[in-house]
Design a protein around this motif. Structure first.
Motif, PDB file in Angstrom:
ATOM      1  N   VAL A 163      -4.551  11.358   5.948  1.00 45.77           N
ATOM      2  CA  VAL A 163      -5.554  11.716   4.932  1.00 45.77           C
ATOM      3  C   VAL A 163      -5.237  11.008   3.616  1.00 45.77           C
ATOM      4  O   VAL A 163      -6.120  10.449   2.959  1.00 45.77           O
ATOM      5  N   ALA A 164      -3.969  11.020   3.227  1.00 50.87           N
ATOM      6  CA  ALA A 164      -3.570  10.369   1.972  1.00 50.87           C
ATOM      7  C   ALA A 164      -3.757   8.862   2.044  1.00 50.87           C
ATOM      8  O   ALA A 164      -4.191   8.240   1.073  1.00 50.87           O
ATOM      9  N   ALA A 224      -7.470   8.179   1.692  1.00 54.17           N
ATOM     10  CA  ALA A 224      -7.897   8.402   0.315  1.00 54.17           C
ATOM     11  C   ALA A 224      -7.407   7.286  -0.601  1.00 54.17           C
ATOM     12  O   ALA A 224      -8.138   6.820  -1.481  1.00 54.17           O
ATOM     13  N   CYS A 225      -6.198   6.863  -0.382  1.00 51.83           N
ATOM     14  CA  CYS A 225      -5.631   5.777  -1.185  1.00 51.83           C
ATOM     15  C   CYS A 225      -6.434   4.495  -0.992  1.00 51.83           C
ATOM     16  O   CYS A 225      -6.767   3.803  -1.963  1.00 51.83           O
ATOM     17  N   LEU A 249      -9.579   4.262   0.015  1.00 48.06           N
ATOM     18  CA  LEU A 249     -10.917   4.431  -0.567  1.00 48.06           C
ATOM     19  C   LEU A 249     -10.884   4.329  -2.084  1.00 48.06           C
ATOM     20  O   LEU A 249     -11.765   3.701  -2.688  1.00 48.06           O
ATOM     21  N   LEU A 250      -9.892   4.937  -2.725  1.00 49.60           N
ATOM     22  CA  LEU A 250      -9.785   4.846  -4.183  1.00 49.60           C
ATOM     23  C   LEU A 250      -9.546   3.402  -4.621  1.00 49.60           C
ATOM     24  O   LEU A 250     -10.105   2.952  -5.628  1.00 49.60           O
ATOM     25  N   GLY A 259      -3.612   8.858  -6.767  1.00 51.68           N
ATOM     26  CA  GLY A 259      -4.607   9.705  -6.101  1.00 51.68           C
ATOM     27  C   GLY A 259      -4.200  10.037  -4.677  1.00 51.68           C
ATOM     28  O   GLY A 259      -4.314  11.177  -4.232  1.00 51.68           O
ATOM     29  N   GLY A 260      -3.697   9.043  -3.954  1.00 59.33           N
ATOM     30  CA  GLY A 260      -3.224   9.280  -2.591  1.00 59.33           C
ATOM     31  C   GLY A 260      -2.029  10.219  -2.562  1.00 59.33           C
ATOM     32  O   GLY A 260      -1.925  11.078  -1.696  1.00 59.33           O
ATOM     33  N   LEU A 314      -3.248  13.780  -3.228  1.00 60.49           N
ATOM     34  CA  LEU A 314      -3.917  14.329  -2.049  1.00 60.49           C
ATOM     35  C   LEU A 314      -2.925  14.615  -0.935  1.00 60.49           C
ATOM     36  O   LEU A 314      -3.085  15.578  -0.186  1.00 60.49           O
ATOM     37  N   TRP A 315      -1.873  13.805  -0.825  1.00 59.28           N
ATOM     38  CA  TRP A 315      -0.835  14.066   0.183  1.00 59.28           C
ATOM     39  C   TRP A 315      -0.138  15.390  -0.101  1.00 59.28           C
ATOM     40  O   TRP A 315       0.099  16.175   0.810  1.00 59.28           O
TER      41      TRP A 315
END
Length: 105
Positions: free
Chosen positions: A69-70, A73-74, A76-77, A90-91, A94-95
């Motif tokens: 997931v992290a 997200a990383c 995508l950011l 951000g990653g 979220l992690w």
């Protein structure tokens, strides 16, 4: 003393192998030149995919899901903002949240 000799021979061998590309005036062979652009991404994937899928050497939901997931997200950011620090922090955030959420379950 034998170990030192082995290290020196291996060091010289790798140095000569790398220097051989500089000595060849015409550049690397065409077959090798075609593959070289894919070498970096392949090495990066070989390093990161096992760490994401099996963080401690085995696949487990409590550690694999937050890592995946992290990483998503990383990525995508980074694609949206183009700023690496924003993506990394951000990653990481979220992690932490995903790890806490999985631990709470």
């Amino acid at each position: 003393m034998r170990e030192l000799a082995v290290l020196v021979v291996v060091g010289l061998g790798t140095y000569l192998l790398r220097a051989s590309f500089l000595l060849v005036v015409s550049g690397p062979p065409k077959r090798l030149a075609r593959v070289l652009p894919h070498l970096g991404p392949a090495v990066l994937a070989a390093i990161t995919v096992p760490v994401l899928v099996a963080p401690r050497g085995q696949v487990s939901v409590s550690e694999t899901v937050p890592a995946l997931v992290a990483a998503l997200a990383c990525w995508l950011l980074w694609r949206r903002t183009g700023r690496l620090p924003v993506a990394l922090f951000g990653g990481l955030g979220l992690w932490w949240l995903a790890t806490a959420a999985v631990a709470a379950l």
